[in-house]
Design an enzyme around this catalytic site. Structure first.
Site, PDB file in Angstrom:
ATOM      1  CE1 TYR A  82      -3.734  -2.351   0.039  1.00 48.21           C
ATOM      2  CE2 TYR A  82      -2.744  -3.304   2.010  1.00 48.21           C
ATOM      3  CZ  TYR A  82      -3.675  -3.360   0.989  1.00 48.21           C
ATOM      4  OH  TYR A  82      -4.535  -4.419   0.893  1.00 48.21           O
ATOM      5  CG  HIS A 134      -9.852  -1.209  -4.700  1.00 47.23           C
ATOM      6  ND1 HIS A 134     -10.208  -1.554  -3.421  1.00 47.23           N
ATOM      7  CD2 HIS A 134     -10.973  -1.312  -5.444  1.00 47.23           C
ATOM      8  CE1 HIS A 134     -11.497  -1.866  -3.404  1.00 47.23           C
ATOM      9  NE2 HIS A 134     -11.984  -1.725  -4.614  1.00 47.23           N
TER      10      HIS A 134
END
Ligand code: DQA
Length: 151
Positions: A27, A104
């Protein structure tokens, strides 16, 4: 809707508050505060008005969506892990009065099979994934275009 600038809620779901500490290899190294600061700067650049929120629970996310519906022009949402199973969040997104864009950070289609099922995306007008934080900026630009075309 409010004022004359296109307005948007950027809503993040569970565990996204832990960005930076959470799997930075997947991430990225930036914190959620860093992301929010970028979103606020992009809003100024794009001439938009933005509200941000992050909830770890489903009810918090659903409440935020309904409170924004009819008050803000568009919804940008990263439902996190709920993306793969929450019909309740899908229902709230479906009910939002305005364009809905799902984002996302990671390229979920290239990850585990269970992440390739995006229940919530069924209720999204557009889906952006795998672009990291820049995906939020792309979503904001797209939301602005969608809002302008509607009005
Ligand atoms: C995520 C992808 C989801 O599979 C995961 O559960 C998240 C983050 C993303 O932004 O890449 O929490 O939504």
């Amino acid at each position: 809707m409010p004022g004359d600038k296109p307005s948007v809620l950027v809503l993040d779901g569970p565990n996204l508050g832990a960005l930076g500490r959470r799997e930075p290899g997947v991430y990225g190294p930036g914190s959620h505060d860093d992301l929010v600061r970028s979103i606020e700067a992009w809003a100024v650049e794009l001439g938009m008005s933005v509200e941000t929120a992050q909830h770890d629970d489903e009810g918090g996310m659903i409440g935020a969506i309904w409170r924004a519906s009819g008050r803000l022009d568009a919804l940008i949402v990263n439902p996190g892990g709920y993306s793969h199973g929450s019909i309740a969040i899908q229902d709230a997104m479906q009910g939002f009065d305005g364009p809905v864009i799902e984002v996302h950070l990671s390229q979920v289609m290239a990850r585990e099979p269970e992440r390739r099922v995006l229940v919530t995306a069924r209720a999204a007008d557009a889906l952006i994934c795998g672009a990291g934080p820049a995906g939020y900026r792309l979503a904001m630009e797209l939301a602005r275009d969608m809002i302008t075309k509607r009005s």
